[in-house]
Design a protein around this motif. Structure first.
Motif, PDB file in Angstrom:
ATOM      1  N   GLY A 207       0.847  -1.181   0.000  1.00 10.22           N
ATOM      2  CA  GLY A 207       0.000   0.000   0.000  1.00 10.22           C
ATOM      3  C   GLY A 207       0.880   1.226   0.000  1.00 10.22           C
ATOM      4  O   GLY A 207       1.751   1.367   0.845  1.00 10.22           O
ATOM      5  N   ALA A 208       0.656   2.104  -0.949  1.00  8.25           N
ATOM      6  CA  ALA A 208       1.416   3.351  -0.964  1.00  8.25           C
ATOM      7  C   ALA A 208       1.041   4.179   0.248  1.00  8.25           C
ATOM      8  O   ALA A 208      -0.054   4.070   0.783  1.00  8.25           O
ATOM      9  N   ALA A 209       1.969   5.017   0.672  1.00  4.89           N
ATOM     10  CA  ALA A 209       1.736   5.791   1.892  1.00  4.89           C
ATOM     11  C   ALA A 209       1.805   7.276   1.626  1.00  4.89           C
ATOM     12  O   ALA A 209       2.610   7.743   0.816  1.00  4.89           O
ATOM     13  N   TYR A 210       0.957   8.020   2.321  1.00  5.49           N
ATOM     14  CA  TYR A 210       0.972   9.477   2.254  1.00  5.49           C
ATOM     15  C   TYR A 210       1.246  10.047   3.634  1.00  5.49           C
ATOM     16  O   TYR A 210       0.804   9.503   4.640  1.00  5.49           O
ATOM     17  N   GLY A 211       1.950  11.158   3.651  1.00  2.00           N
ATOM     18  CA  GLY A 211       2.162  11.884   4.892  1.00  2.00           C
ATOM     19  C   GLY A 211       1.844  13.344   4.654  1.00  2.00           C
ATOM     20  O   GLY A 211       2.091  13.866   3.567  1.00  2.00           O
ATOM     21  N   VAL A 212       1.262  13.969   5.658  1.00  2.00           N
ATOM     22  CA  VAL A 212       1.013  15.413   5.583  1.00  2.00           C
ATOM     23  C   VAL A 212       1.578  16.017   6.862  1.00  2.00           C
ATOM     24  O   VAL A 212       1.223  15.586   7.961  1.00  2.00           O
ATOM     25  N   HIS A 213       2.465  16.965   6.712  1.00  2.00           N
ATOM     26  CA  HIS A 213       3.188  17.516   7.856  1.00  2.00           C
ATOM     27  C   HIS A 213       2.824  18.979   8.086  1.00  2.00           C
ATOM     28  O   HIS A 213       2.587  19.731   7.126  1.00  2.00           O
ATOM     29  N   VAL A 214       2.825  19.361   9.372  1.00  2.00           N
ATOM     30  CA  VAL A 214       2.576  20.752   9.762  1.00  2.00           C
ATOM     31  C   VAL A 214       3.731  21.167  10.661  1.00  2.00           C
ATOM     32  O   VAL A 214       4.035  20.474  11.631  1.00  2.00           O
ATOM     33  N   VAL A 215       4.361  22.290  10.353  1.00  2.00           N
ATOM     34  CA  VAL A 215       5.504  22.718  11.168  1.00  2.00           C
ATOM     35  C   VAL A 215       5.442  24.215  11.429  1.00  2.00           C
ATOM     36  O   VAL A 215       5.089  24.998  10.548  1.00  2.00           O
ATOM     37  N   ASP A 216       5.747  24.574  12.660  1.00  2.00           N
ATOM     38  CA  ASP A 216       5.856  25.990  13.031  1.00  2.00           C
ATOM     39  C   ASP A 216       7.320  26.297  13.291  1.00  2.00           C
ATOM     40  O   ASP A 216       7.993  25.542  14.007  1.00  2.00           O
ATOM     41  N   VAL A 217       7.787  27.399  12.750  1.00  2.00           N
ATOM     42  CA  VAL A 217       9.189  27.781  12.955  1.00  2.00           C
ATOM     43  C   VAL A 217       9.278  29.206  13.459  1.00  2.00           C
ATOM     44  O   VAL A 217       8.345  29.995  13.314  1.00  2.00           O
TER      45      VAL A 217
ATOM     46  N   ALA B  27       1.066  13.672  10.221  1.00  2.00           N
ATOM     47  CA  ALA B  27      -0.042  12.746  10.024  1.00  2.00           C
ATOM     48  C   ALA B  27       0.359  11.818   8.892  1.00  2.00           C
ATOM     49  O   ALA B  27       0.870  12.270   7.871  1.00  2.00           O
ATOM     50  N   GLN B  28       0.157  10.531   9.087  1.00  2.00           N
ATOM     51  CA  GLN B  28       0.603   9.569   8.065  1.00  2.00           C
ATOM     52  C   GLN B  28      -0.315   8.366   8.034  1.00  2.00           C
ATOM     53  O   GLN B  28      -0.752   7.886   9.096  1.00  2.00           O
ATOM     54  N   ASP B  29      -0.607   7.900   6.839  1.00  2.00           N
ATOM     55  CA  ASP B  29      -1.442   6.721   6.653  1.00  2.00           C
ATOM     56  C   ASP B  29      -0.578   5.468   6.768  1.00  2.00           C
ATOM     57  O   ASP B  29       0.262   5.211   5.920  1.00  2.00           O
ATOM     58  N   ALA B  30      -0.808   4.682   7.820  1.00  2.00           N
ATOM     59  CA  ALA B  30      -0.034   3.457   8.039  1.00  2.00           C
ATOM     60  C   ALA B  30      -0.810   2.205   7.636  1.00  2.00           C
ATOM     61  O   ALA B  30      -0.319   1.095   7.850  1.00  2.00           O
ATOM     62  N   GLY B  31      -2.027   2.392   7.110  1.00  2.00           N
ATOM     63  CA  GLY B  31      -2.822   1.201   6.777  1.00  2.00           C
ATOM     64  C   GLY B  31      -3.395   0.621   8.064  1.00  2.00           C
ATOM     65  O   GLY B  31      -4.496   0.953   8.472  1.00  2.00           O
ATOM     66  N   THR B  32      -2.618  -0.262   8.657  1.00  2.00           N
ATOM     67  CA  THR B  32      -2.900  -0.743  10.012  1.00  2.00           C
ATOM     68  C   THR B  32      -1.568  -0.698  10.758  1.00  2.00           C
ATOM     69  O   THR B  32      -0.587  -1.260  10.274  1.00  2.00           O
TER      70      THR B  32
END
Lengths: 88, 161, 754
Positions: free
Chosen positions: C607-617, C634-639
């Motif tokens: 399963g391909a994986a997606y990640g979405v990141h939020v960062v404050d600097v 946030a990342q999709d790990a499937g299970t």
């Protein structure tokens, strides 16, 4: 008939077509059938009786080093993509 | 060419021992190659990663920056001396429970360094822990779970103290 | 955060202690450099001081004459290799390139390139003996960037190399461009002409290293009958065996590779560097030989990842990304094989873009041959595309996450290769990031900014093979072949325990050598929990089938009347007839003999994986220092089989990305010498540089795995470079397009000092 997705570099062989419909019970037969429509296709995708090492076949979305004897069902979708690895 | 070896007597993990070493061998080499204690790791051999952390005369020290002959008359504590028999130190237990190791190669250095911290300051806050451990590099964990493990161990030690 | 009705797993999703954990926290676990064998001797490697030079001659006679020296080898001691490519599981490499990289032939192609190796009576003696080897070099001008390498008048690394072009033909003249590939679709010019807004920029990234704390090692024993045993810290014992077989021209069955514990790999410990040298030295002196690298050698002579140059042009119309034209040129190092194709294929995969043209150039330069580094090629490409998307979102007056959601790929969307996505989780992951406490909290204060970015990685399947032996007491020995770099023994034991309905502690996993288990592809490609997990599941089903047959035999009934439920054998109609797993295991001898389950898979649906990141600097305008205030991934790990180890992969990848974004680079002088080849100046993040990294595990199960597992290890490193650059833009109004965004660069660019 299976659908073969033609990668950009090979489209000139298929007069620019992005997909080609062809029939074959195995991957090898399918590629031969495409070669009949797009001369030179076989040579660009097969070497020494197997798919070229720099390529992968994606069968219905799943990319892998399939052998030429891999069975192909009607309405299967076959894409030719660059082979890849991973790190981690 | 091979050098004449020096005879060194030291206290290692509470036990008086002696060994032979060439003057050019570091304490790290002595531990690993002469004494067979491979728990202390080499990461860089020039004092920049902390994988070879030991406690020398009560201070966290990079064993790669100390010569074997300098251990004469000193007290050395390595990762092998942290557990007591089959009782893990609270830090070791916390590292396991918090999943604070992935490849584990930096773990001995972190546990030794953190033990020195908790021995000196039983109740550090997150900032103090991060500052103390800044000399130990980890490439796998991003430090999050390591810091949590050290804080958890300090709480556990408080309970049993 | 689960998206569907999740089965009530008993073991999967819990956080047990890993089986190899106690040995690792007590220092007892044996890594490659910890191997002690009887009669072991040590070696050292002589390396080229020149980034580019012809090697006119090597005179080893003085070294060989030293009393402490037991063996000396050069490229002449390697057999001629076949004209073939080796599939290492990280891609394909020409055997001849690998052979020349291991020991230089007629040219040294990077500073640090191995030229000779010695074995001596001690490690110190071996080092000293290197001075006695006389190498006659003719220095040549080095090529140190893709732009320089691509110029018409550039010095050539290999006068016989021609560019493999998109149509398959070779270029007429020689070139440092090993390959040019192209992907095209739709009508690019029309889309650009019709756009509401077009953004266009160029980007530069630098070579960086995986930075594993354990240097490379290799110990070899060559027996007089031609059998060879190698102990090494590797991500793939079978890959090492295959490479050694090619380089040393030995049958595979003559080689046993013992994978020791490994202190980090991230893709950099798939290739071989020291193992063939140790093998040759051992053959020559008749004793086992151990080689280890020092940190300078690790930087200069292993496989960092590419720096490169990228040009991107994107168009938006009515809030939709309508066109993407991107050109990527990546450094391959001394031999072809950069990850430019992977980068090209990943960077648009979070989106549905109808019109595109992507050109990918693989370019050789006088730097070490690059190796895989965690989602190879993708972080660089994302640094380009995710920043352009940030600009497009601003042009479209849209929230950056909403903009990505609007344009997101979903099941059925085609990637630039034409392949359609199966069930994927980008939309769900965007939602998780958007709904996070972090994103919902305002960011306040001067010089502070927030950035987001998405990332994608395919994840690999490939081959895994396991055997599980059931013991008479109902415990199970799981023999597998996946090096455990980050907790996979635990993950695989958990998956087998779940399949058999037995407690986690009853499964004892062992990572075996190449003589003791069937073929396993590398621990890499984010494949182990997925593919080795599938093999473990098959082995579990195999055991279940055999148990059912044995119970039927005991109960004198048909197998159809017996079922395996929750770790028990039950009779269909007779409720009194029940046996636990342990009870039936205890009756092995009288029901057919030793009970073993086998699982051997070619895993085809990672399963391909997606990640979405939020960062404050926060950016200090005077010192240029960028502080990471808060980071959420946030990342999709499937299970998530073992959530703590999934979180660990997420956090570790993010922090590597932070280092890559803010400080890490191979800093070369004009002679091609890396001037910062130590951990002091190759500045990786320390505990003091970071806050806690908050993780949100999204679970969109992978339909291709029995428990829904997706690979998790690589995608976390893909978004941080762009997310941080986007945050810095938000804080300062300035967009940084060159990495690293170090304090010096920040000051120079903010104050227009360059």
């Amino acid at each position: 008939m299976a659908t073969v997705i033609v990668p950009s570099p090979l489209r000139p062989l298929c007069e620019g077509a992005a997909t080609v419909e062809a029939a074959g019970a195995t991957l090898g037969e399918l590629l031969r059938a495409v070669d009949a429509i797009c001369p030179g296709f076989w040579e660009r995708t097969v070497e020494d009786g197997r798919v070229r090492p720099e390529l992968s076949i994606a069968l219905n979305g799943h990319a892998h080093r399939y052998g030429l004897s891999e069975p192909i069902a009607p309405r299967d979708e076959v894409a030719i993509v660059p082979a890849l690895g991973g790190g981690r | 060419m091979p050098m004449r070896r020096s005879h060194v007597q030291t206290t290692l993990n509470g036990e008086e021992i002696d060994f032979l070493c060439e003057p050019r061998q570091s304490l790290l080499e002595v531990l690993r190659d002469e004494l067979g204690l491979t728990g202390t790791k080499e990461g860089c051999n020039n004092g920049n990663c902390g994988a070879c952390s030991v406690i020398l005369n009560g201070r966290v020290t990079n064993a790669c920056c100390v010569l074997g002959v300098e251990a004469e008359g000193a007290s050395v504590v390595t990762i092998e001396g942290v557990a007591e028999g089959d009782r893990l130190h609270p830090l070791q237990q916390a590292f396991l429970e918090e999943a604070a190791l992935q490849c584990g190669v930096c773990t001995p250095g972190f546990i030794v360094a953190a033990k020195a911290l908790l021995d000196a300051e039983p109740n550090p806050d997150e900032g103090r822990v991060r500052h103390w451990l800044a000399g130990n590099l980890c490439r796998c964990t991003g430090y999050d779970k390591i810091v949590r493990a050290v804080l958890k161990a300090s709480d556990a030690q408080e309970v049993t103290a | 955060m689960t998206t569907i009705e999740k089965p009530a797993y008993k073991v999967i999703g819990t956080r047990p202690i890993r089986p190899d954990g106690v040995e690792k926290v007590t220092g007892k676990a044996l890594y490659g450099a910890d191997v002690h064998l009887p009669d072991l001797v040590h070696g050292a490697v002589l390396r080229s001081p020149h980034a580019h030079a012809r090697i006119r001659s090597i005179d080893t006679s003085a070294a060989e004459a030293l009393p402490s020296v037991l063996a000396v080898v050069t490229h002449a001691d390697l057999p001629a290799v076949a004209d073939t490519v080796i599939d290492t599981g990280e891609g394909v490499t020409r055997a001849s390139d690998m052979s020349l990289n291991v020991l230089a032939g007629d040219k040294a192609l990077y500073r640090g390139h191995a030229v000779a190796a010695v074995a001596a009576t001690s490690a110190h003696e071996a080092l000293a003996a290197l001075d006695a080897i006389a190498v006659d070099y003719e220095p040549l001008p080095p090529v140190l960037s893709v732009r320089d390498a691509m110029r018409a008048d550039a010095p050539l690394l290999d006068e016989n190399r021609r560019t493999k072009q998109p149509d398959g033909a070779l270029s007429d003249g020689p070139s440092n461009v090993a390959a040019h590939s192209r992907f095209e679709g739709g009508d690019l010019e029309a889309a650009f002409a019709d756009a509401d807004a077009v953004v266009e920029r160029e980007f530069d990234t630098k070579m960086v290293h995986q930075g594993y704390i354990e240097p490379h090692n290799g110990t070899a024993n060559w027996n007089p009958d031609g059998t060879l045993t190698v102990w090494t810290s590797t991500q793939g014992a079978f890959a090492v065996r295959a490479m050694l077989a090619e380089l040393l021209r030995l049958p595979v069955s003559r080689i046993r590779v013992v994978p020791m514990e490994i202190g980090g790999g991230f893709g950099g410990k798939i290739g071989i560097y020291l193992e063939p040298l140790a093998a040759l030295l051992s053959r020559e002196c008749g004793r086992p030989v151990q080689l280890t690298m020092d940190r300078t050698d690790v930087f200069q002579a292993t496989g960092p990842t590419s720096g490169g140059h990228m040009k991107g042009r994107l168009a938006v119309k009515d809030g939709v990304i309508t066109a993407a034209e991107v050109s990527l040129a990546f450094e391959a190092g001394a031999f072809p094989g950069s990850p430019v194709m992977a980068g090209a294929m990943c960077m648009l995969s979070p989106y549905d873009v109808a019109n595109f043209r992507v050109d990918a150039y693989d370019v050789v330069v006088n730097k070490p041959k690059v190796a895989a580094y965690r989602a190879p090629g993708a972080p660089n490409a994302a640094f380009c595309v995710e920043q352009l998307i940030d600009e497009l979102a601003r042009e479209a007056n849209a929230d950056p996450l909403a903009f990505r959601l609007r344009n997101s790929a979903r099941e059925g969307t085609r990637m630039i290769t034409g392949v359609a996505h199966p069930r994927i989780g980008h939309e769900e992951t965007i939602g998780a990031a958007r709904d996070s406490d972090h994103y919902q909290s305002p960011i306040e204060g001067p010089n502070r900014g927030r950035g987001v970015a998405s990332g994608f990685w395919f994840n690999a399947g490939m081959q895994s093979s396991v055997v599980a032996s059931v013991n008479p007491d109902g415990t199970v020995n799981l023999i597998e072949g996946s090096t455990d770099i980050g907790g996979t023994r635990a993950s695989l034991a958990m998956q087998l325990a779940e399949t058999l309905g037995i407690p986690y502690d009853d499964v004892r996993p062992t990572v075996a050598d190449t003589d003791s288990v069937g073929h396993n592809d590398v621990t890499g490609g984010s494949r182990t929990a997925y593919a080795s997990g599938q093999a473990v599941y098959e082995a579990g089903l195999d055991i279940q089938r055999q148990l059912v047959e044995r119970a039927a035999r005991l109960w004198e009934c048909e197998a159809e009347d017996v079922s395996f439920v929750d770790g028990e054998l039950r009779h269909a109609s007779d409720a009194d007839r029940r046996l636990t797993f342990a009870e039936l295991a205890g009756k092995q001898m009288e029901t057919g003999g030793p009970l073993q389950g086998r699982g051997s898979v070619v895993a085809r649906s990672p399963g391909a994986a997606y990640g979405v990141h939020v960062v404050d600097v926060e950016v200090d305008p005077d010192t240029g220092k960028v502080d990471i205030l808060r980071y959420t991934i946030a990342q999709d790990a499937g299970t998530a089989v073992h959530p703590a180890y999934v979180e660990g992969q997420m956090q570790g990848g993010v922090v590597q990305g932070i280092g890559w974004a803010l400080n890490e680079e191979y800093y070369y002088n004009e002679d091609g010498r890396m001037e910062n080849a130590s951990f002091l100046d190759y500045r990786m993040p320390t505990s003091l540089d970071l806050p806690m990294i908050d993780t949100i595990i999204v679970e969109v199960p992978n339909p291709g795995h029995p428990y829904g597992v997706r690979g998790v290890g690589e995608v976390p490193i893909v978004p941080p470079l762009a997310a941080i650059a986007n945050a810095i833009h938000d804080a300062t109004g300035h967009r940084f397009t060159e990495l690293p965004i170090s304090p010096r660069r920040v000051v120079e660019e903010l104050h227009h000092l360059r």
